[in-house]
Enzyme design. Structure first.
Site, mmCIF file in Angstrom:
data_model
loop_
_atom_site.group_PDB
_atom_site.id
_atom_site.type_symbol
_atom_site.label_atom_id
_atom_site.label_comp_id
_atom_site.label_asym_id
_atom_site.label_seq_id
_atom_site.Cartn_x
_atom_site.Cartn_y
_atom_site.Cartn_z
ATOM 1 N N CYS A 1 4.823 -1.915 0.620
ATOM 2 C CA CYS A 1 3.768 -1.019 0.156
ATOM 3 C C CYS A 1 4.300 -0.357 -1.104
ATOM 4 O O CYS A 1 4.947 -1.017 -1.916
ATOM 5 C CB CYS A 1 3.348 -0.029 1.242
ATOM 6 S SG CYS A 1 4.694 0.973 1.929
ATOM 7 N N ALA A 2 4.051 0.932 -1.308
ATOM 8 C CA ALA A 2 4.537 1.605 -2.513
ATOM 9 C C ALA A 2 5.999 2.035 -2.360
ATOM 10 O O ALA A 2 6.844 1.741 -3.202
ATOM 11 C CB ALA A 2 3.656 2.806 -2.841
#
Length: 252
Positions: free
Chosen positions: A149-150
Site C-alpha cells: 500500500c502506501a
C-alpha cells in the site's frame, strides 16, 4: 534466485533503495511446525521510487511475478505505480478501505490511541477485496507475489496478517512481522510525496506498529469471527482454496 549469502546478509528485509519498509515473509512458523517458504510473498510500502537496480533485484533475484496494490484508485492516479508494475506478469489493484474509503494518513482520525478500530473497519468494509487477494495467491503460478500500500503498515499489515493466519502461521510470528515495521517508521514519515502539515497534524499512534495492536486484532478475529478460517469462509474463500493457499506458501 537469491544466493544464500545475500539472503543471510539481509535477513527478511529486502535491500531496496527505493522502498523503506519491504521484507520477505519467508521463515515465519506455523502452529504445526512448518514454515513460510522463502521468496514466495513479500510486503512493502510504495513502489514508485524503485530504481532500475531495485526492479532487477525483484525480477531476477526474487523471481517476482505478481503485484497486489491495496491503495485507492485516487492514490494510484496521484502517486503512480512505478516501473516494476510494467515488468511483472500480473498486477491487481484491490483497494482495502475503512468506513470513509479514503487514505488514513491524509484524513482526520479519532484519537483512540491505536489503529485497532481502523483494522476492524477493514474487515467490515473490505472483506471481499481481502478475500480476492488471498484467492489470487492460492492460484498456482501466481507466486512470488508482493503486496503493498502506501506505507506497508496498515492495509498491508491487515491483509498479510489474514494471509498468514489462514495459512496457519503462529500468532506470535504474525505479531512480530507486523511490529517489524517499527524501525522503519521514521523513514516512512520522512519520505516525500505527502503534505508535511497533514502528516504533522496526526497523532504519533497513527504511525505506530505496536505488537499489542496486532494481538488485539487477532483476538478480535477469533472472538468475533470464529477464527481466521471461519472469517475467510464467510468472506467467500472456501476451505479447499484455503488449503491451496497454505500449500502455495508453506514448506515442511
Amino acid at each position: 534466485m537469491m544466493t544464500d549469502g545475500v539472503s543471510s546478509a539481509m535477513g527478511r528485509e529486502l535491500p531496496l533503495r527505493g522502498a523503506v519498509n519491504a521484507r520477505d515473509l519467508g521463515g515465519l512458523r506455523t502452529v504445526d511446525g512448518r514454515q513460510v517458504r522463502r521468496l514466495r510473498v513479500f510486503r512493502s510500502d510504495l513502489l514508485t521510487a524503485l530504481d532500475a537496480g531495485d526492479v532487477s533485484f525483484l525480477l531476477t533475484d526474487c523471481g517476482l511475478r505478481t503485484i497486489v496494490d491495496l491503495r485507492a484508485p485516487g492514490e494510484i492516479v496521484t502517486d503512480g505505480t512505478g516501473a516494476v508494475v510494467d515488468a511483472v506478469a500480473v498486477y491487481r489493484n484491490l483497494h482495502v478501505y475503512g468506513a470513509d474509503r479514503v487514505r488514513l494518513d491524509l484524513t482526520e482520525v479519532s484519537p483512540d490511541g491505536s489503529m485497532f478500530e481502523r483494522y476492524c473497519e477493514y474487515l467490515a468494509h473490505s472483506s471481499e477485496n481481502i478475500a480476492a487477494v488471498l484467492r489470487l495467491l492460492a492460484v498456482e503460478g501466481q507466486l512470488p507475489a508482493l503486496i503493498h500500500c502506501a506505507a506497508g503498515k496498515d492495509r498491508t499489515g491487515v491483509v498479510i496478517a489474514l494471509l498468514l493466519a489462514v495459512a496457519g502461521v503462529r500468532a506470535d510470528d504474525i505479531i512480530a512481522d507486523y511490529a517489524a515495521t517499527t524501525p522503519n517508521i521514521a523513514a516512512l514519515r520522512a519520505r516525500g510525496g505527502r503534505p508535511a502539515d497533514a502528516v504533522d497534524r496526526l497523532p504519533a499512534w497513527v504511525f505506530a506498529a505496536e505488537a499489542t495492536t496486532m494481538r488485539q486484532f487477532l483476538t478480535h478475529l477469533d472472538v468475533e469471527h470464529g477464527g481466521p478460517a471461519e472469517w475467510a469462509s464467510r468472506a467467500g474463500l472456501d476451505r479447499a482454496t484455503q488449503r491451496r493457499l497454505a500449500d502455495n506458501l508453506l514448506c515442511d
